[in-house]
Write a protein that holds these residues in place. Structure first.
Motif, PDB file in Angstrom:
ATOM      1  N   GLU A 174       5.055   5.336  15.319  1.00  0.00           N
ATOM      2  CA  GLU A 174       3.630   5.038  15.221  1.00  0.00           C
ATOM      3  C   GLU A 174       2.820   6.335  15.191  1.00  0.00           C
ATOM      4  O   GLU A 174       3.047   7.227  16.013  1.00  0.00           O
ATOM      5  CB  GLU A 174       3.209   4.203  16.434  1.00  0.00           C
ATOM      6  N   GLY A 175       1.926   6.451  14.249  1.00  0.00           N
ATOM      7  CA  GLY A 175       1.066   7.629  14.162  1.00  0.00           C
ATOM      8  C   GLY A 175       1.568   8.678  13.192  1.00  0.00           C
ATOM      9  O   GLY A 175       0.819   9.563  12.789  1.00  0.00           O
ATOM     10  N   TYR A 176       2.860   8.566  12.785  1.00  0.00           N
ATOM     11  CA  TYR A 176       3.385   9.544  11.823  1.00  0.00           C
ATOM     12  C   TYR A 176       2.961   9.153  10.414  1.00  0.00           C
ATOM     13  O   TYR A 176       3.122   8.005  10.005  1.00  0.00           O
ATOM     14  CB  TYR A 176       4.917   9.620  11.900  1.00  0.00           C
ATOM     15  N   SER A 177       2.398  10.103   9.682  1.00  0.00           N
ATOM     16  CA  SER A 177       1.968   9.808   8.320  1.00  0.00           C
ATOM     17  C   SER A 177       2.066  11.050   7.451  1.00  0.00           C
ATOM     18  O   SER A 177       1.840  12.170   7.925  1.00  0.00           O
ATOM     19  CB  SER A 177       0.521   9.306   8.328  1.00  0.00           C
ATOM     20  N   THR A 178       2.426  10.855   6.193  1.00  0.00           N
ATOM     21  CA  THR A 178       2.427  11.971   5.243  1.00  0.00           C
ATOM     22  C   THR A 178       1.305  11.792   4.213  1.00  0.00           C
ATOM     23  O   THR A 178       1.286  12.460   3.186  1.00  0.00           O
ATOM     24  CB  THR A 178       3.788  12.066   4.498  1.00  0.00           C
ATOM     25  N   ALA A 179       0.389  10.867   4.510  1.00  0.00           N
ATOM     26  CA  ALA A 179      -0.705  10.593   3.566  1.00  0.00           C
ATOM     27  C   ALA A 179      -1.600  11.826   3.410  1.00  0.00           C
ATOM     28  O   ALA A 179      -1.797  12.593   4.355  1.00  0.00           O
ATOM     29  CB  ALA A 179      -1.524   9.409   4.047  1.00  0.00           C
ATOM     30  N   SER A 180      -2.157  11.975   2.224  1.00  0.00           N
ATOM     31  CA  SER A 180      -3.038  13.110   1.951  1.00  0.00           C
ATOM     32  C   SER A 180      -4.371  12.938   2.676  1.00  0.00           C
ATOM     33  O   SER A 180      -4.740  11.837   3.074  1.00  0.00           O
ATOM     34  CB  SER A 180      -3.307  13.208   0.445  1.00  0.00           C
ATOM     35  N   GLU A 181      -5.073  14.043   2.809  1.00  0.00           N
ATOM     36  CA  GLU A 181      -6.386  14.017   3.467  1.00  0.00           C
ATOM     37  C   GLU A 181      -7.336  13.064   2.730  1.00  0.00           C
ATOM     38  O   GLU A 181      -8.099  12.320   3.331  1.00  0.00           O
ATOM     39  CB  GLU A 181      -6.965  15.445   3.485  1.00  0.00           C
ATOM     40  N   GLU A 182      -7.240  13.077   1.409  1.00  0.00           N
ATOM     41  CA  GLU A 182      -8.102  12.234   0.577  1.00  0.00           C
ATOM     42  C   GLU A 182      -7.885  10.744   0.899  1.00  0.00           C
ATOM     43  O   GLU A 182      -8.830   9.972   1.055  1.00  0.00           O
ATOM     44  CB  GLU A 182      -7.787  12.508  -0.903  1.00  0.00           C
ATOM     45  N   VAL A 183      -6.614  10.374   1.010  1.00  0.00           N
ATOM     46  CA  VAL A 183      -6.266   8.990   1.303  1.00  0.00           C
ATOM     47  C   VAL A 183      -6.668   8.617   2.733  1.00  0.00           C
ATOM     48  O   VAL A 183      -7.147   7.519   3.000  1.00  0.00           O
ATOM     49  CB  VAL A 183      -4.743   8.796   1.041  1.00  0.00           C
ATOM     50  N   ARG A 184      -6.533   9.576   3.650  1.00  0.00           N
ATOM     51  CA  ARG A 184      -6.926   9.316   5.044  1.00  0.00           C
ATOM     52  C   ARG A 184      -8.428   9.071   5.171  1.00  0.00           C
ATOM     53  O   ARG A 184      -8.865   8.269   5.985  1.00  0.00           O
ATOM     54  CB  ARG A 184      -6.540  10.503   5.940  1.00  0.00           C
ATOM     55  N   MET A 185      -9.175   9.792   4.359  1.00  0.00           N
ATOM     56  CA  MET A 185     -10.629   9.616   4.376  1.00  0.00           C
ATOM     57  C   MET A 185     -11.032   8.202   3.966  1.00  0.00           C
ATOM     58  O   MET A 185     -12.128   7.750   4.224  1.00  0.00           O
ATOM     59  CB  MET A 185     -11.314  10.618   3.424  1.00  0.00           C
ATOM     60  N   MET A 186     -10.097   7.521   3.287  1.00  0.00           N
ATOM     61  CA  MET A 186     -10.372   6.157   2.838  1.00  0.00           C
ATOM     62  C   MET A 186      -9.862   5.124   3.829  1.00  0.00           C
ATOM     63  O   MET A 186      -9.904   3.918   3.560  1.00  0.00           O
ATOM     64  CB  MET A 186      -9.745   5.931   1.468  1.00  0.00           C
ATOM     65  N   GLY A 187      -9.386   5.589   4.974  1.00  0.00           N
ATOM     66  CA  GLY A 187      -8.967   4.656   6.017  1.00  0.00           C
ATOM     67  C   GLY A 187      -7.497   4.319   6.006  1.00  0.00           C
ATOM     68  O   GLY A 187      -7.026   3.501   6.790  1.00  0.00           O
ATOM     69  N   PHE A 188      -6.745   4.993   5.098  1.00  0.00           N
ATOM     70  CA  PHE A 188      -5.292   4.808   5.092  1.00  0.00           C
ATOM     71  C   PHE A 188      -4.649   5.925   5.911  1.00  0.00           C
ATOM     72  O   PHE A 188      -5.332   6.811   6.386  1.00  0.00           O
ATOM     73  CB  PHE A 188      -4.753   4.866   3.646  1.00  0.00           C
ATOM     74  N   GLY A 189      -3.315   5.852   6.033  1.00  0.00           N
ATOM     75  CA  GLY A 189      -2.611   6.957   6.681  1.00  0.00           C
ATOM     76  C   GLY A 189      -2.763   6.989   8.189  1.00  0.00           C
ATOM     77  O   GLY A 189      -2.738   8.039   8.808  1.00  0.00           O
TER      78      GLY A 189
ATOM     79  N   ILE B 295       0.832  -1.205   0.000  1.00  0.00           N
ATOM     80  CA  ILE B 295       0.000   0.000   0.000  1.00  0.00           C
ATOM     81  C   ILE B 295       0.866   1.254   0.000  1.00  0.00           C
ATOM     82  O   ILE B 295       0.567   2.234  -0.683  1.00  0.00           O
ATOM     83  CB  ILE B 295      -0.984  -0.008   1.204  1.00  0.00           C
ATOM     84  N   ASN B 296       1.971   1.217   0.759  1.00  0.00           N
ATOM     85  CA  ASN B 296       2.888   2.367   0.754  1.00  0.00           C
ATOM     86  C   ASN B 296       3.455   2.599  -0.641  1.00  0.00           C
ATOM     87  O   ASN B 296       3.540   3.741  -1.102  1.00  0.00           O
ATOM     88  CB  ASN B 296       4.041   2.144   1.740  1.00  0.00           C
ATOM     89  N   ALA B 297       3.850   1.517  -1.308  1.00  0.00           N
ATOM     90  CA  ALA B 297       4.403   1.640  -2.661  1.00  0.00           C
ATOM     91  C   ALA B 297       3.346   2.201  -3.605  1.00  0.00           C
ATOM     92  O   ALA B 297       3.649   2.964  -4.522  1.00  0.00           O
ATOM     93  CB  ALA B 297       4.902   0.288  -3.157  1.00  0.00           C
ATOM     94  N   PHE B 298       2.103   1.827  -3.355  1.00  0.00           N
ATOM     95  CA  PHE B 298       0.994   2.300  -4.178  1.00  0.00           C
ATOM     96  C   PHE B 298       0.691   3.785  -3.916  1.00  0.00           C
ATOM     97  O   PHE B 298       0.616   4.589  -4.846  1.00  0.00           O
ATOM     98  CB  PHE B 298      -0.241   1.436  -3.904  1.00  0.00           C
ATOM     99  N   ILE B 299       0.559   4.125  -2.629  1.00  0.00           N
ATOM    100  CA  ILE B 299       0.156   5.493  -2.262  1.00  0.00           C
ATOM    101  C   ILE B 299       1.300   6.501  -2.441  1.00  0.00           C
ATOM    102  O   ILE B 299       1.105   7.574  -2.982  1.00  0.00           O
ATOM    103  CB  ILE B 299      -0.349   5.540  -0.794  1.00  0.00           C
ATOM    104  N   HIS B 300       2.473   6.132  -1.926  1.00  0.00           N
ATOM    105  CA  HIS B 300       3.584   7.096  -1.907  1.00  0.00           C
ATOM    106  C   HIS B 300       4.581   6.880  -3.049  1.00  0.00           C
ATOM    107  O   HIS B 300       5.322   7.788  -3.392  1.00  0.00           O
ATOM    108  CB  HIS B 300       4.357   6.981  -0.588  1.00  0.00           C
ATOM    109  N   GLY B 301       4.633   5.664  -3.576  1.00  0.00           N
ATOM    110  CA  GLY B 301       5.699   5.334  -4.538  1.00  0.00           C
ATOM    111  C   GLY B 301       5.267   5.315  -5.989  1.00  0.00           C
ATOM    112  O   GLY B 301       6.084   5.068  -6.873  1.00  0.00           O
ATOM    113  N   GLY B 302       3.966   5.522  -6.225  1.00  0.00           N
ATOM    114  CA  GLY B 302       3.481   5.480  -7.601  1.00  0.00           C
ATOM    115  C   GLY B 302       3.584   4.099  -8.218  1.00  0.00           C
ATOM    116  O   GLY B 302       3.830   3.945  -9.410  1.00  0.00           O
TER     117      GLY B 302
END
Lengths: 112, 144
Positions: free
Chosen positions: B94-109, B54-61
């Motif tokens: 634990e708890g540190y994330s650079t995920a976007s708000e959009e991705v967080r809304m989907m339960g990631f991050g 998922i990290n490779a997908f979200i952050h790594g393209g």
């Protein structure tokens, strides 16, 4: 307790994964953060979540979850149900909230 | 058993294909099940690999997942050529994330990805350079 029985006691409908409605349910789990679900959802649980995107199916499959329960009558997109069918993950839709679903599941498991 | 008795799997982690995110992990899970690996081992491998995927997908393209199954261990390399991790020590918290708000809304991050990988693997190494991508190597001892 299996998926068909959980759908019955929650007044719900099985939307997908009908060939797996005999999956045994041993407990419930409520969470909408996928990393927590991966880390902490017990095997063979009924997972209650308001998330409805396709990736919940991958999470359920990988975490060994018996079925997904979508509460509050939230609509589930067709793409999610198609993926659920291909992975044979039952998805139940019910108008009840997660607290009420959990309560009914708990009561039923006590009687099992 | 000889080292040559391993099974090797290569899976593409597709870019921008949200519906297929997690499929590399799913494929590995099915293979390990077929090989008769203990369910408790499969569970922790699935958890750790899913997070890396998922990290490779979200952050790594997107990227690649390479899995090698040996009689006594499973080795997984997840590689992407995305933006990389600036501060690995910070990312491990634990708890540190650079995920976007959009991705967080989907339960990631949730900021649990790297901790979940560390807690479920026997060895975790991360090679990353900002702008060049990330390589996550995990090893799981599976007994025998």
């Amino acid at each position: 307790m299996n998926v068909t029985e959980l759908a019955e006691i929650t007044g719900g409908t099985v939307l997908s994964g009908r060939e797996s409605v005999g999956n045994s349910i041993s407990t419930g789990y409520c969470c909408d953060l996928l990393s927590h679900v991966m880390a902490d959802a017990p095997q063979n649980c009924a997972w209650m979540t308001v998330l409805t995107h396709t990736n919940i199916i991958a999470v359920a499959e990988l975490a060994g979850i018996s079925c997904i329960v979508i509460p509050e009558g939230i609509a589930v997109p067709p793409a999610t149900l198609e993926k659920a069918d291909s992975e044979q993950i039952p998805v139940i839709s019910t108008v009840l909230g997660s607290y009420e679903i959990s309560w009914r599941l708990h009561e039923a498991l006590q009687e099992d | 058993m000889a080292e040559s008795n391993k099974m090797h799997l290569e899976t593409v982690i597709a870019k921008d294909d949200f519906a297929s995110a997690g499929e590399a992990s799913s494929k590995v899970k099915k293979t390990l099940t077929m090989l008769g690996v203990a369910p408790a081992q499969i569970k922790r491998i699935s958890v750790a690999m899913y997070e890396a995927e998922i990290n490779a997908f979200i952050h790594g393209g997107g990227g690649m997942a390479y899995t090698d199954v040996y009689p006594d261990r499973v080795e997984i390399l997840i590689e992407d050529h995305g933006k990389g991790i600036e501060d690995i020590e910070l990312a491990m918290q634990e708890g540190y994330s650079t995920a976007s708000e959009e991705v967080r809304m989907m339960g990631f991050g949730a900021g649990m990805g790297l901790p979940n990988m560390k807690n479920n693997s026997d060895n975790l190494t991360i090679d990353s350079r900002p702008g060049e991508g990330t390589k996550v190597r995990m090893c799981f001892n599976i007994g025998n």
